[in-house]
Scaffold this active site. Structure first.
Site, PDB file in Angstrom:
ATOM      1  N   GLU A  21      49.580 -20.877 -30.260  1.00  0.00           N
ATOM      2  CA  GLU A  21      49.981 -19.708 -29.476  1.00  0.00           C
ATOM      3  C   GLU A  21      50.366 -18.564 -30.408  1.00  0.00           C
ATOM      4  O   GLU A  21      51.096 -18.760 -31.375  1.00  0.00           O
ATOM      5  CB  GLU A  21      51.167 -20.064 -28.587  1.00  0.00           C
ATOM      6  CG  GLU A  21      51.705 -18.887 -27.783  1.00  0.00           C
ATOM      7  CD  GLU A  21      52.854 -19.323 -26.887  1.00  0.00           C
ATOM      8  OE1 GLU A  21      52.559 -20.015 -25.893  1.00  0.00           O
ATOM      9  OE2 GLU A  21      54.005 -19.002 -27.189  1.00  0.00           O
ATOM     10  N   PRO A  53      51.054 -10.644 -29.747  1.00  0.00           N
ATOM     11  CA  PRO A  53      50.546  -9.423 -30.382  1.00  0.00           C
ATOM     12  C   PRO A  53      51.614  -8.791 -31.264  1.00  0.00           C
ATOM     13  O   PRO A  53      52.703  -8.485 -30.795  1.00  0.00           O
ATOM     14  CB  PRO A  53      50.202  -8.501 -29.203  1.00  0.00           C
ATOM     15  CG  PRO A  53      50.197  -9.382 -28.007  1.00  0.00           C
ATOM     16  CD  PRO A  53      51.141 -10.496 -28.286  1.00  0.00           C
ATOM     17  N   TRP A  81      51.821 -12.440 -23.289  1.00  0.00           N
ATOM     18  CA  TRP A  81      51.797 -11.201 -22.520  1.00  0.00           C
ATOM     19  C   TRP A  81      53.211 -10.661 -22.490  1.00  0.00           C
ATOM     20  O   TRP A  81      54.104 -11.282 -21.933  1.00  0.00           O
ATOM     21  CB  TRP A  81      51.309 -11.516 -21.112  1.00  0.00           C
ATOM     22  CG  TRP A  81      50.943 -10.355 -20.259  1.00  0.00           C
ATOM     23  CD1 TRP A  81      51.715  -9.751 -19.304  1.00  0.00           C
ATOM     24  CD2 TRP A  81      49.697  -9.676 -20.240  1.00  0.00           C
ATOM     25  NE1 TRP A  81      51.026  -8.736 -18.698  1.00  0.00           N
ATOM     26  CE2 TRP A  81      49.772  -8.663 -19.262  1.00  0.00           C
ATOM     27  CE3 TRP A  81      48.511  -9.811 -20.963  1.00  0.00           C
ATOM     28  CZ2 TRP A  81      48.724  -7.797 -18.984  1.00  0.00           C
ATOM     29  CZ3 TRP A  81      47.466  -8.955 -20.686  1.00  0.00           C
ATOM     30  CH2 TRP A  81      47.579  -7.960 -19.709  1.00  0.00           C
ATOM     31  N   TYR A 140      58.887 -27.214 -17.115  1.00  0.00           N
ATOM     32  CA  TYR A 140      60.139 -27.209 -17.871  1.00  0.00           C
ATOM     33  C   TYR A 140      60.761 -28.604 -17.905  1.00  0.00           C
ATOM     34  O   TYR A 140      61.549 -28.965 -17.025  1.00  0.00           O
ATOM     35  CB  TYR A 140      61.105 -26.213 -17.244  1.00  0.00           C
ATOM     36  CG  TYR A 140      60.482 -24.842 -17.076  1.00  0.00           C
ATOM     37  CD1 TYR A 140      60.531 -23.919 -18.114  1.00  0.00           C
ATOM     38  CD2 TYR A 140      59.805 -24.493 -15.905  1.00  0.00           C
ATOM     39  CE1 TYR A 140      59.940 -22.668 -17.991  1.00  0.00           C
ATOM     40  CE2 TYR A 140      59.208 -23.246 -15.774  1.00  0.00           C
ATOM     41  CZ  TYR A 140      59.281 -22.343 -16.819  1.00  0.00           C
ATOM     42  OH  TYR A 140      58.682 -21.118 -16.695  1.00  0.00           O
TER      43      TYR A 140
END
Length: 610
Positions: free
Chosen positions: A17, A20, A49, A149
């Protein structure tokens, strides 16, 4: 290719993962980092995101890079926060046109101030709404993942039974796979997994693994996510918490042990690495697991085989609202040091693999892919009801000043800018911090000067043993515009070239006396057999990036109150009028140099009317 189809063909597997980066330089360097990690043949990569879609363009750009130029099947995160039907449809259309076939559908963190929050579009309030819409609009084109979770939902109002019901509903609505939040208790995970399967949830479940990088980040992220830490792990970490190298080694060994136990348990075929854009730990883990060879896979096409897409040098860094891990008193440091690169922005790619060995708060190297690292899903933590009660709903400037003083005095454990109590090194300069705050200059970051303390020192030490660490004193605070003008004049008249500052406000105005070609390394270490390591750097790019976050915190805090309330009016006025200023003194051998400069007699600058 659909991720669910690939999972069925490969075992064991792993995914990476990435988020940006804030800056163009960090983006370019992440591209190189991904190219190196691509040689390990991950089954896919996911791209986060930012909260409220704050990194939309950069997320799509990064996803295109990994999908097209790296030849890696990409999973694009998508959240409901601030989402509307038109924007979601545009993103999905764009993703399809870019060849992206995998989506991780998330609720995302709501805007802070949940009491007042009204969704931008009532059709998208939970991840299940995204799943249903994607299935309705695109049929089976997209492979959809959702989050789960094992240690409980971060929203403590949601109990395990309700969370499992919600997970079942998301799968029934069309989710193809599940990625879990990070955890460290493998036995508790297996108990949770058994309950999931008893709910007839039969899609693949991929555990989220986040290698421990530093003790401070481990504490922050486990608190943020609610991850439960077994006593054994905490007991083994405590004695080495001051030695970043030992902590990183421990994190690698722990992850290897966890993954071995997970994949031999019969239910887990692969894992999802939350890399925080760091590469060395995950590479070491995979080597120890002997997962670095993939004879049955065709080699991925690497970035080096094709030119990188151009990145506009004029583009401003995207604002990513992240947990402010180092927005605390006594955390970082500064040196005026011209860049050694032959050209601005040129990077020695032989050395970037070693960046972030010792990540140190919000002020790292802005050229680093991990600069301003955010949390697992690329979102920020919400301001809780408990926090608001602790901060006592300030209605006046005097009440704000008292709030910051109470944090310094240990009467409250957090502020919106400091998610933890004061660190031990802050106590060394506590009188100076109190003096500034009493003046109405609310400190949010600071550091005492240190001249060659042992790297094993319990307060200041970091890195390998038998080394020495250094710090330059700095302080950062919010003040009024007239105070900035006075400080600028004081630096000019009495700084003697040893004092540098950065100052900026919410409107975008900016002032500094730091030459454009200088970088300010404020924490560094000298260790046997190694080059000097600079863990903390403050320069214009990093300050401006942090400034955006700092003012977003005022906005987020204000949003917790009704638009006509006294609290909201006060916080928005403070945001609009106050400046953030960072002052550093380069005489690190004199622990009082910074404070002597600020508090010198004769001008009434600090000790005037309060």
């Amino acid at each position: 290719m659909k991720f669910s189809d690939k999972i069925a063909r490969q075992s064991p597997f792993f995914t990476f993962e990435f988020f940006p980066p804030r800056t163009d330089q960090g983006f370019d360097n992440l591209a190189a980092r991904i190219s190196r990690l691509a040689t390990l043949h991950p089954l896919g990569v996911s791209i986060t995101w930012g909260a409220g879609g704050s990194t939309k363009e950069r997320s799509l750009e990064l996803a295109t890079l990994t999908q097209d130029q790296c030849g890696l099947d990409t999973i694009l995160h998508l959240t409901c926060t601030n989402a509307q039907l038109g924007s979601i449809d545009a993103i999905l259309k764009d993703a399809k046109e870019r060849g992206i076939q995998n989506i991780l559908a998330l609720r995302g963190d709501p805007p802070r101030g949940q009491e007042e929050w009204i969704p931008s579009d009532p059709r998208f309030t939970h991840a299940i709404d995204l799943v249903r819409h994607i299935r309705k609009s695109y049929g089976d084109y997209f492979c959809i993942g959702v989050a789960a979770y094992p240690d409980g939902h971060p929203d403590h109002l949601i109990d395990e039974g309700r969370e499992l019901d919600c997970l079942k509903a998301k799968v029934d609505a069309g989710a193809d796979f599940i990625v879990t939040q990070l955890f460290y208790d493998v036995e508790a995970f297996f108990l949770w997994l058994k309950k999931v399967r008893q709910k007839n949830i039969n899609v693949p479940i991929i555990p989220g693994i986040m290698p421990i990088q530093t003790y401070a980040s481990f504490q922050r992220l486990t608190k943020l996510t609610g991850a439960k830490v077994p006593d054994r792990i905490q007991e083994e970490l405590n004695p080495i918490s001051h030695d970043d190298r030992l902590v990183k080694d421990f994190g690698v060994n722990l992850a290897v042990d966890m993954i071995q136990r997970l994949v031999t348990g019969g239910e887990v075929s692969g894992v999802h690495f939350c890399t925080l854009n760091l590469e060395k730990s995950v590479q070491r883990i995979l080597e120890d697991l002997q997962w670095t060879h993939a004879p049955n896979r065709s080699p991925n096409r690497l970035i080096s085989d094709a030119p990188l897409p151009p990145v506009s040098s004029s583009a401003e860094p995207d604002r990513v609202v992240t947990p402010i891990t180092a927005a605390r008193d006594a955390t970082q440091t500064l040196t005026s040091m011209p860049t050694t690169n032959n050209e601005p922005g040129r990077i020695d790619f032989d050395n970037v693999a070693t960046w972030d060995d010792f990540p140190n708060g919000r002020f790292g190297d802005f050229k680093s892919p991990a600069f301003g690292a955010n949390d697992l899903w690329g979102n920020s933590g919400s301001i809780s009801h408990e926090m608001l009660r602790e901060w006592r709903n300030p209605k006046t400037v005097a009440e704000l000043t008292q709030l910051f003083l109470d944090h310094l005095d240990g009467k409250i454990s957090t502020t919106p800018f400091s998610p933890t109590p004061l660190y031990p090194e802050s106590l060394i300069i506590l009188p100076e911090l109190r003096r500034l705050t009493e003046r109405g200059w609310w400190t949010v970051g600071s550091q005492p000067a240190v001249d060659g303390v042992s790297s094993s020192d319990e307060i200041f030490g970091w890195g390998p043993k038998a080394g020495y660490v250094f710090q330059k004193g700095f302080v950062e605070f919010f003040c009024e515009e007239k105070d900035v003008a006075m400080l600028e004049k004081r630096v000019q008249d009495h700084g003697n070239g040893l004092v540098h500052f950065f100052a900026g406000n919410y409107k975008g105005e900016f002032s500094t006396n730091v030459p454009e070609d200088c970088r300010n390394a404020i924490t560094w270490g000298v260790f046997p057999g190694q080059e000097i390591i600079q863990t903390t750097i403050i320069e214009q790019e990093s300050f401006l990036s942090w400034k955006e976050d700092a003012y977003s915190i005022w906005s987020d805090w204000a949003s917790c109150y009704h638009p006509e309330s006294e609290e909201r009016k006060l916080l928005e006025e403070v945001r609009d009028r106050r400046w953030l200023i960072n002052i550093n003194h380069h005489d690190y051998r004199n622990p009082q140099a910074l404070w002597d400069f600020i508090f010198s007699d004769g001008d009434g600058l600090v000790d005037g009317p309060k």
